[in-house]
Design an enzyme around this catalytic site. Structure first.
Site, PDB file in Angstrom:
ATOM      1  N   SER A   5      -9.147   2.358   2.883  1.00 12.22           N
ATOM      2  CA  SER A   5      -8.464   2.919   2.024  1.00 12.22           C
ATOM      3  C   SER A   5      -7.409   2.103   1.211  1.00 12.22           C
ATOM      4  CB  SER A   5      -7.802   3.640   3.061  1.00 12.22           C
ATOM      5  OG  SER A   5      -6.871   3.263   3.966  1.00 12.22           O
ATOM      6  N   LYS A  24       0.225  -0.728  -0.342  1.00 18.25           N
ATOM      7  CA  LYS A  24      -0.256   0.790   0.359  1.00 18.25           C
ATOM      8  C   LYS A  24       1.080   1.455   0.085  1.00 18.25           C
ATOM      9  CE  LYS A  24      -3.971   2.168   3.239  1.00 18.25           C
ATOM     10  NZ  LYS A  24      -4.800   1.866   4.094  1.00 18.25           N
ATOM     11  N   SER A  41     -10.228  -0.303   6.670  1.00 14.84           N
ATOM     12  CA  SER A  41      -9.173  -0.542   5.717  1.00 14.84           C
ATOM     13  C   SER A  41      -8.960  -1.729   4.744  1.00 14.84           C
ATOM     14  CB  SER A  41      -9.394   0.667   5.637  1.00 14.84           C
ATOM     15  OG  SER A  41      -9.605   2.308   5.793  1.00 14.84           O
TER      16      SER A  41
END
Length: 454
Positions: free
Chosen positions: A144, A75, A168
């Site tokens: 996210s 990420k 998330s």
């Protein structure tokens, strides 16, 4: 797609090479990522050089790591010294960290080959990323950790790293139909990961195969003296948990929460079918007002801390923030220290409550999200409330992709475990998967014999 665990064994046995696996991964990415947009940065040359180095290590007879030669994604809030880390925001465009995050060093030491950075919502917060859902591009992958979930679901890579401050990891895992695992708070070092909330930020893993979340979790779990939330004591062995047999049938608890009125019919019906299959192993309780204030406490802690941690961004790059994010950060700056401390105290009381609860139960069973993913056009990554209480308390959480909506979109079932009992949670997850699979096999056998079991 082969599991990461199988990839490592194939490389050890000389059945394939890391270079071949990494090349195949880039080929899969090239086929559909222009539409999917799971990746925001790819380092083909660097990854292939890293893969060849792993192959040379294997050929030389030297020690091999637990993830030797496996392609993986990170990420884009996790620092890497060899590629940018921009946190999904134009405010940090071109930002090049000097050092790897601690967890990245752990991955490299274990032999993982990092292909690049996966898309995230700006600052891992509210606004959607450009990523689409691999099951249907008209749908959101969640947030996210949008790119990490989508890249795994699309078969680009077997595993990816994400983070969770509210929902998330679990929510996008549910929407994308993959396994998602967020270990207990303090298990995985956060040094070198964007800090939005020092109390709530936690690292997690996405995988196509169940055992892989444990494999990667074991690799990146360690004490980090620079992380004030990291605990200095032995960590549960996650892969051992996956492969362990429970000494007795696990006991689960279902809390009927006030916000369950937002569940879709698909999700409610699917969850009830799962509970019925598990039968007497699930005790159903009405939460009523028991957890009143915990959702609001999470919001207070999150908004207060993210406003403080992103204060410099707000001051110098406020014009790059969306109106929604700017408004919430401004609100966070108005939260008093007294309200913040009250929220922290309520959180601590809740942690004590749940620690005692798991003396009697192996896991909480609960929805991962309200239902299928929202349409991308709605401009929402979905409601994280089905993870809020568990993330607030730092409990280990697991998404198991076992349900499907009428629109043929994934719906996950969530198991929540006791603090630092991650191995026990994964053991319970293995039992639940086996139980559901056996029930499905029995149902198929009955159907083939017109209702007469052989």
């Amino acid at each position: 797609m082969t599991s990461a665990l199988q990839m490592v064994q194939m490389i050890r046995d000389g059945e394939t090479t890391s270079a071949a696996l990494v090349t195949a991964a880039f080929d899969r990415i090239a086929k559909n990522d222009d539409a999917l947009k799971a990746w925001i940065w790819l380092d083909r040359d660097g990854a292939l050089a890293q893969a060849r180095a792993m192959d040379q290590l294997r050929q030389s007879g030297r020690a091999l790591g637990a993830l030797h030669g496996v392609p993986i994604g990170l990420k884009d809030i996790i620092d890497t010294a060899d590629m940018p880390t921009e946190s999904g925001s134009v405010a940090l465009a071109g930002r090049q960290p000097e050092f790897d995050a601690v967890l990245v060093s752990r991955l490299r030491e274990a032999g993982a080959v990092i292909l690049g950075k996966t898309a995230t919502t700006p600052f891992a917060f509210m606004d959607p990323a450009a990523t689409r859902n691999p099951h249907n591009l008209e749908y959101s992958p969640g947030g996210s950790s949008a790119g990490s979930a989508a890249a795994v679901a699309a078969g680009h890579i077997p595993v990816a790293i994400g983070t969770q401050t509210n929902g998330s990891v679990i929510r996008p895992a549910s929407f994308c139909g993959v396994y998602g695992f967020k270990p207990s708070a303090g298990m995985i070092p956060r040094t070198g990961v964007l800090r939005t909330s020092e109390t709530l930020d936690q690292v997690g893993v996405f995988a196509r195969y169940y055992e892989d979340v444990a494999l990667v979790g074991d690799v990146i779990s360690e004490f980090d003296p620079a992380d004030p939330g990291s605990f200095c004591r032995p960590r549960p062995k996650l892969l051992n948990g996956v492969y362990s047999e429970p000494p007795v049938r696990p006991n689960l608890v279902w809390f009927e929460m006030p916000y369950f009125d937002t569940l879709s019919d698909d999700s409610r019906d699917g969850m009830m079918a799962v509970l019925d299959t598990l039968g007497g192993q699930v005790q159903r309780l009405d939460a009523g007002d028991s957890f009143t204030g915990l959702v609001e406490s999470q919001n207070i802690i999150h908004y207060h801390e993210i406003a403080r941690n992103l204060a410099e961004i707000c001051e110098n790059h406020n014009d790059t923030l969306s109106p929604q994010v700017a408004k919430l950060l401004a609100h966070g700056a108005t939260i008093s220290d007294e309200a913040y401390q009250e929220a922290i105290e309520l959180r601590n009381e809740a942690v004590s409550y749940f620690t005692s609860l798991f003396n009697d139960f192996d896991a909480i069973i609960t929805p991962s999200a309200s239902g299928e993913a929202p349409l991308f056009s709605a401009g929402s990554t979905g409601n994280p409330i089905f993870s809020t209480v568990w993330t607030l308390c730092g409990l280990p959480c697991l998404n198991i992709p076992v349900l499907m909506s009428e629109n043929e979109m994934p719906i996950g079932v969530q198991l929540v475990g006791g603090p630092e009992e991650d191995d026990r949670l994964l053991r319970t997850g293995s039992w639940m998967l086996a139980t559901l699979n056996a029930a499905e096999a029995d149902a198929a056998e009955l159907d083939k014999t017109n209702g007469t079991k052989l």
